[in-house]
Design a protein around this motif. Structure first.
Motif, PDB file in Angstrom:
ATOM      1  N   SER A   1       2.242  -0.825  -0.322  1.00  0.00           N
ATOM      2  CA  SER A   1       0.880  -1.257  -0.016  1.00  0.00           C
ATOM      3  C   SER A   1      -0.092  -0.112  -0.252  1.00  0.00           C
TER       4      SER A   1
ATOM      5  N   ASP B   1      -7.122   2.615  11.003  1.00  0.00           N
ATOM      6  CA  ASP B   1      -7.663   1.264  11.171  1.00  0.00           C
ATOM      7  C   ASP B   1      -8.033   0.971  12.620  1.00  0.00           C
TER       8      ASP B   1
ATOM      9  N   GLN C   1      -4.034 -10.332   1.069  1.00  0.00           N
ATOM     10  CA  GLN C   1      -5.416 -10.645   0.699  1.00  0.00           C
ATOM     11  C   GLN C   1      -5.835  -9.971  -0.598  1.00  0.00           C
ATOM     12  N   GLN C   2      -5.224  -8.842  -0.940  1.00  0.00           N
ATOM     13  CA  GLN C   2      -5.689  -8.081  -2.100  1.00  0.00           C
ATOM     14  C   GLN C   2      -4.750  -8.200  -3.290  1.00  0.00           C
TER      15      GLN C   2
ATOM     16  N   THR D   1      -0.909  -4.145   7.495  1.00  0.00           N
ATOM     17  CA  THR D   1      -0.681  -3.784   6.102  1.00  0.00           C
ATOM     18  C   THR D   1      -0.288  -4.999   5.275  1.00  0.00           C
TER      19      THR D   1
ATOM     20  N   GLU E   1      -3.278  -7.212   4.608  1.00  0.00           N
ATOM     21  CA  GLU E   1      -4.153  -6.637   3.586  1.00  0.00           C
ATOM     22  C   GLU E   1      -3.546  -6.795   2.200  1.00  0.00           C
TER      23      GLU E   1
ATOM     24  N   SER F   1      -3.772  -0.623   0.447  1.00  0.00           N
ATOM     25  CA  SER F   1      -4.270  -0.516   1.824  1.00  0.00           C
ATOM     26  C   SER F   1      -4.933   0.820   2.030  1.00  0.00           C
TER      27      SER F   1
END
Length: 979
Positions: free
Chosen positions: A563, A586, A330-331, A324, A327, A566
């Motif tokens: 998050s 995931d 990265q986002q 998490t 992610e 995610s």
């Protein structure tokens, strides 16, 4: 300005191809203003008397969005030309439109009126005055030919004058700054610097100046001529320029007024609303910044939280947190400088967790398999196992089951070793200091001790396999939970896609209805409104009044603190053991990988069974090195075989698959046992036959019980009853299904041996075929050996009998009949235990039965042959004379009585009668032959009477024997029949 347009109809004098242009009408030549409407729509024209012409020509301003006839650029001959025609016709229409144009007859339309000249009368009345005016205007202008000659002459003259000017002055790049151009225009040859200025140089300079002045005059004259030709167009352009400036001034004032109005509207109506929107946007941005800071604070606590989770072995939670966080980095937190190293640190931490999980799983497998087998708990720390398996699946460590397989092999070895050590330590006869190796210590055990050890090992292996099965089932259940979650996720995605497609369809319908000016309630009835449309309408109705985001509702997509970007979702699942786990989405494992992993885990259970069987085989072979197993008696081997068969069935029931290694070892030992078992029985039978004196033996009660147990078709050895056996006395005959059988002791023991073979097949089903072959061999051996001893008179030398009597022969025949009686029962016993494809082996019993019947027939023939030789000897000396009965017949009756006495108690009455019928037939044959030799005929004479008296004496004595009183002797056959 207007002279630069290419649309001017006036030819330019400096154009070399001006004379090749198409000639136009004279009135159009003096209308150069016709090209100006491209710029200005209201320019004045040369024809002031017709102001309506201002609006007849196209205008870029007015007609730029409207199609006019001036846009038509189609060539009519090109449109009419048909290149597909292969020949050229003389007629225009047939040449361009095809042959069918002339031949086809067009039917007049019923909807079009017939047009005649009267329809054009009104048009002609209106156009005739205009035509007259047009003709007068044409006559006012200069004649066409005069104008053409003047224009041609003027053009030739101007062209000739311009040719006098050097080409260098006409170049577009003409510049006196260039040295070459300057030297060409003003050559230095006209200026002398060496001798001063003379008259000649002055004259040359003056000539050059005059020449340049002449060139200037020519150019000015041509320019003036061109201006004169375009004077009207020039003045018209100037006039149009003034009007255009007026239009621009009015337009500027209108724009200024419009801007003032827009500024007032912006101040009154838009400024406040825009300020509200700006403040709302600022507020949303502040909330996003606040949420971003909260998210950064949460991400900052990732590493300490992961360390805390790892300290409690929460590997799945730690991995989920790392995934998490990565992610989010990265986002939502991409590009933040303070977190530039956090991603690589989390990757290294994830690799460390992988190693920790593998080490933890290895430790778990070791602890689970090596814990005491007396513990009733089958699964050790199920929650810990499930957590480890989920973590390994999440990290795609799909070969973790191999670790468990290696631990199973080591555990199986340790189980056998520990059992041997514990058993040896309890046996005082084994000195562990002298005998060091465990294998040697094990070989020193006797069968009961070693059997108890093997039984203990099998029980340990059974518990071991149950634990392995429970653990592997838990692992497989986790894999199937993930597989089921993947399937549900796919189904949910398909459902969402279908719903989104339906919603988009409803939205498009609503948009269409709204665009058409209809209300949804008008298009659908009250009960016909689709659910999707109603939801969409309700959302549209409520959305204007709802806030985009509030400070309290931080769960909106634009105001995410956690998050939320995610895509991970979790669902609760319960394992068969009752452990509840949260499965995240995931798990990047395909269904094929999960199914393959589940199959590998199931195969690992099969391998566990194979491992236990292999270790048991090695333990068995280690004990069989000194021939220990081959020396076991039948009871011991049967006990061992049953124990091994029970263990094999238990492992098959636990693991669900057959393991062939232990079964193969058991079969190998069973084959050795069968060979030894058969050799022992065959040797025993051989010794019994060699010592058999072929006298009737008494039948002990235990043998009678043995035969009675087989009477119902079930072959089994009865349990011994010592007390009952001592009270009962031996019987003279063996009673089998109501028939008496006189037997010898060897046959009684042979029956017991046969039953032992059958009982061994029941105890060890895997040796059925071998036992059938060995039993067939045993029966054949008894048949052949008894034939050699009795019929072949081998007992005379082997046992020392003086002679083979008829009683010996009859007793041998009865013994063979007893064995033949049991052959069908034996056959049925083996048939019930053979596979259908093995039924061909039953033909051995058919062959044996035939051999026994042949042997019995040979014995009967032997008995008849004995009497036949006696009849031949006595009747060959027979003489028909007194006294009656004769001595010959007395001897014959005496021998017949002895024969009857010898066999009557041994053979059944039916067989005795059949035997004496055959003997009587032999007697009649020999008597008939002797009477024929003596020429005694059935004529009623004295000789005939003597013979009749002797025959009556023979018949009376024979029928006086027990069981032969109803025998039909038919003595009339002794006489020759008269022809």
């Amino acid at each position: 300005m207007a002279s630069s347009h290419s649309s001017s109809p006036v030819p330019q004098s400096n154009s070399s191809d001006a004379f090749f242009k198409k000639e136009v009408d004279a009135t159009k030549r003096f209308r150069p203003v016709q090209s100006l409407p491209d710029v200005c729509p209201k320019e004045p024209t040369g024809n002031a008397g017709n102001p309506s012409n201002l609006h007849d020509s196209p205008s870029l301003v007015v007609d730029q969005q409207r199609w006019t006839i001036y846009h038509s650029k189609v060539n009519l001959p090109a449109a009419l030309n048909d290149p597909r025609l292969a020949k050229r016709e003389s007629d225009f229409f047939t040449k361009t439109w095809g042959v069918d144009f002339v031949d086809t007859e067009v039917t007049p339309s019923f909807y079009l009126p017939q047009i005649t000249k009267e329809h054009f009368a009104l048009y002609q009345q209106e156009i005739t005055p205009r035509e007259k005016v047009h003709e007068r205007c044409k006559n006012i202008g200069t004649p066409k030919d005069t104008f053409d000659r003047t224009l041609l002459h003027s053009h030739d003259k101007s062209r000739t004058d311009l040719e006098q000017v050097p080409k260098i002055f006409m170049k577009p790049d003409f510049a006196l700054e260039d040295s070459l151009t300057f030297n060409a225009v003003l050559p230095w040859s006209h200026f002398s610097t060496a001798g001063g200025k003379g008259n000649r140089d002055a004259a040359s300079s003056k000539l050059l100046q005059e020449k340049l002045s002449h060139y200037l005059d020519i150019v000015e004259v041509n320019i003036a001529h061109q201006i004169s030709l375009r004077s009207e167009a020039f003045f018209h352009a100037m006039t149009s320029q003034h009007e255009l400036q007026d239009y621009l001034r009015k337009t500027s004032q209108a724009v200024k007024l419009l801007r003032e109005k827009i500024a007032k509207i912006d101040k009154v109506m838009c400024e406040g609303s825009l300020r509200v929107l700006r403040l709302s946007l600022t507020r949303n941005n502040c909330i996003k910044a606040y949420n971003k800071l909260k998210l950064m604070a949460t991400v900052h606590q990732t590493q300490p939280t992961v360390q805390l989770l790892l300290s409690t072995s929460e590997y799945v939670g730690a991995l989920d947190l790392i995934a998490t966080t990565q992610e989010v980095l990265q986002q939502e937190l991409q590009g933040i400088h303070s977190f530039r190293h956090l991603g690589s640190q989390l990757c290294e931490l994830e690799k460390l967790i992988d190693k920790m999980m593998i080490a933890e799983f290895s430790t778990y497998a070791r602890n689970d398999l090596n814990r005491p087998l007396e513990d009733d708990c089958q699964i050790l720390e199920e929650e810990r196992l499930v957590s480890l398996v989920f973590g390994l699946l999440k990290q795609r460590k799909l070969n973790f089951y191999e670790i468990y397989g290696d631990e199973m092999i080591n555990t199986a070895k340790n189980i056998i070793k520990q059992c041997v050590v514990n058993t040896v330590s309890q046996i005082e006869e084994i000195d562990t200091e002298v005998v060091v190796k465990l294998a040697d210590q094990m070989r020193m055990m006797n069968f009961p001790q070693w059997f108890d050890l093997l039984k203990n090992i099998f029980s340990k292996f059974t518990i071991f396999l149950k634990r392995v099965k429970a653990t592997l089932n838990t692992i497989r259940s986790v894999v199937f939970l993930v597989l089921d979650k993947n399937q549900k996720t796919r189904d949910l995605e398909d459902t969402l896609q279908k719903n989104s497609a339906k919603e988009s369809m409803v939205d498009s319908e609503v948009a269409y209805l709204t665009h058409e000016g209809m209300f949804i309630s008008d298009a659908f009835g009250d009960g016909e409104l689709p659910a999707g449309a109603a939801d969409a309408a309700s959302q549209r109705n409520t959305s204007p009044n709802s806030e985009p985001c509030s400070s309290d509702s931080v769960s909106e997509p634009e105001c995410t603190t956690d998050s939320s970007s995610s895509k991970e979702h979790t669902s609760s699942s319960v394992t068969p053991g009752g452990v509840e786990m949260m499965i995240s989405d995931d798990m990047k494992l395909t269904d094929l990988e999960l199914v393959r992993l589940a199959n590998n885990i199931q195969e690992l259970l099969y391998n566990a069974s194979d491992i236990c069987h292999d270790r048991s085989v090695k333990f068995l072979m280690a004990r069989a090195k000194d021939g220990f197993l081959e020396k076991l008696n039948s009871n011991e081997f049967v006990t061992l075989s049953r124990l091994m068969e029970g263990f094999i069935l238990d492992t098959e029931q636990i693991c669900g698959r057959k393991s062939m290694s232990l079964r193969g070892a058991l079969q190998s030992q069973a084959n050795r046992f069968v060979n030894r078992f058969h050799e022992e029985r065959k040797t025993k039978l051989s010794l019994l036959l060699d010592n058999e004196r072929w006298k009737q033996a008494e039948v002990p009660a235990e043998f009678q019980d043995l035969v009675d147990s087989v009477s119902d078709g079930r072959i089994s050895l009865p349990e011994k009853k010592p007390t009952a056996t001592e009270e009962r006395k031996p019987a003279e005959f063996l009673i089998v299904e109501g028939q008496k059988y006189a037997t010898v002791g060897t046959v009684l023991l042979l029956i017991r041996i046969i039953l032992e073979y059958c009982q061994c097949v029941d105890n060890i089903p895997s040796i059925t075929t071998d036992m059938l072959t060995r039993l067939s061999d045993l029966l054949k051996y008894f048949n052949s050996r008894s034939c050699q001893l009795v019929l072949g008179a081998g007992a005379l030398q082997v046992v020392g009998l003086k002679t083979i009597t008829t009683k010996n022969l009859a007793l041998s025949s009865r013994c063979l009949q007893l064995i033949v009686h049991y052959i069908p029962i034996i056959r049925a016993h083996f048939e019930a235990r053979l596979q259908p494809k093995q039924f061909s082996m039953l033909r051995h019993f058919d062959h044996i039965t035939k051999d026994y019947h042949d042997h019995i027939a040979e014995i009967s023939a032997k008995l008849v042959a004995i009497m036949d030789s006696l009849f031949d000897k006595l009747l060959s000396k027979y003489e028909v004379k007194a006294p009656v009965p004769s001595a010959c017949f007395r001897n014959i009756c005496k021998q017949m009585a002895k024969m009857h006495e010898a066999i009557y108690d041994l053979l059944p009455e039916e067989q005795t009668q059949m035997l004496f019928l055959r003997i009587n037939a032999s007697y009649k044959l020999h008597l008939k032959r002797q009477l024929a030799h003596l020429n005694v005929v059935n004529d009623g004479g004295p000789l005939n009477g003597l013979v009749t008296s002797d025959v009556a004496f023979y018949t009376g004595n024979l029928q006086a024997l027990k069981g032969l009183n109803n025998l039909d002797l038919n003595m009339a056959e002794i006489w020759e029949q008269k022809r």
